[in-house]
Design a protein around this motif. Structure first.
Motif, PDB file in Angstrom:
ATOM      1  N   PHE A  12      81.975   9.550 102.742  1.00 32.29           N
ATOM      2  CA  PHE A  12      81.821   7.841 101.649  1.00 32.29           C
ATOM      3  C   PHE A  12      81.233   6.975 102.692  1.00 32.29           C
ATOM      4  O   PHE A  12      80.352   7.061 103.774  1.00 32.29           O
ATOM      5  CB  PHE A  12      83.313   7.720 101.917  1.00 32.29           C
ATOM      6  CG  PHE A  12      84.074   8.503 100.789  1.00 32.29           C
ATOM      7  CD1 PHE A  12      83.909   8.538  99.611  1.00 32.29           C
ATOM      8  CD2 PHE A  12      85.654   9.408 101.986  1.00 32.29           C
ATOM      9  CE1 PHE A  12      84.874   9.577  99.039  1.00 32.29           C
ATOM     10  CE2 PHE A  12      86.764   9.941 101.394  1.00 32.29           C
ATOM     11  CZ  PHE A  12      85.703  10.358  99.241  1.00 32.29           C
ATOM     12  N   ASP A  13      80.248   6.489 101.513  1.00 37.22           N
ATOM     13  CA  ASP A  13      79.235   5.439 101.912  1.00 37.22           C
ATOM     14  C   ASP A  13      79.907   4.305 102.039  1.00 37.22           C
ATOM     15  O   ASP A  13      80.702   3.009 101.276  1.00 37.22           O
ATOM     16  CB  ASP A  13      78.128   5.556 101.039  1.00 37.22           C
ATOM     17  CG  ASP A  13      77.246   4.040 101.320  1.00 37.22           C
ATOM     18  OD1 ASP A  13      77.130   4.677 102.430  1.00 37.22           O
ATOM     19  OD2 ASP A  13      77.354   2.915 100.469  1.00 37.22           O
ATOM     20  N   ALA A  14      80.002   3.388 102.982  1.00 37.76           N
ATOM     21  CA  ALA A  14      80.416   2.008 103.075  1.00 37.76           C
ATOM     22  C   ALA A  14      80.206   1.039 102.156  1.00 37.76           C
ATOM     23  O   ALA A  14      81.536   0.437 101.964  1.00 37.76           O
ATOM     24  CB  ALA A  14      80.830   1.529 104.979  1.00 37.76           C
ATOM     25  N   ASN A  15      79.312   0.935 102.020  1.00 37.43           N
ATOM     26  CA  ASN A  15      78.653  -0.392 100.644  1.00 37.43           C
ATOM     27  C   ASN A  15      79.094   0.389  99.589  1.00 37.43           C
ATOM     28  O   ASN A  15      79.453  -0.592  99.212  1.00 37.43           O
ATOM     29  CB  ASN A  15      77.116  -0.399 100.862  1.00 37.43           C
ATOM     30  CG  ASN A  15      76.820  -1.245 100.575  1.00 37.43           C
ATOM     31  OD1 ASN A  15      77.285  -2.812 100.456  1.00 37.43           O
ATOM     32  ND2 ASN A  15      75.835  -0.942  99.087  1.00 37.43           N
ATOM     33  N   SER A  16      79.221   1.351  99.264  1.00 33.67           N
ATOM     34  CA  SER A  16      79.890   1.890  98.073  1.00 33.67           C
ATOM     35  C   SER A  16      81.072   1.454  98.009  1.00 33.67           C
ATOM     36  O   SER A  16      81.779   1.526  96.876  1.00 33.67           O
ATOM     37  CB  SER A  16      79.732   3.677  97.285  1.00 33.67           C
ATOM     38  OG  SER A  16      79.409   3.831  96.378  1.00 33.67           O
TER      39      SER A  16
END
Length: 73
Positions: A12-16
């Motif tokens: 997963f992407d932290a910003n998303s």
């Protein structure tokens, strides 16, 4: 204030995740929260007021499937 550092799974992407959490908390009308993504460490930092049990529960519930760990500061 309490700071929670959620360590995000590599897939997963932290910003998303941070953006999705903001949307979820806005829908639930939680205003007194600060959310910041740290992409270098793939973590999301959430700052909540000390006496906000319902807010903490909402954040924990949302982050449950994305995190590998949490650090309370």
């Amino acid at each position: 204030m309490k700071n929670y550092r959620y360590l995000i799974q590599d897939k997963f992407d932290a910003n998303s995740i941070a953006n999705d959490l903001r949307v979820q908390l806005n829908v639930n009308r939680f205003d007194n929260v600060t959310i910041k993504a740290v992409n270098q460490r793939n973590e999301v930092i959430v700052q909540v007021p000390d006496s906000s049990d319902h807010l903490e529960t909402a954040v924990e519930s949302f982050m449950e499937n994305y995190q590998t760990g949490v650090i309370l500061e």
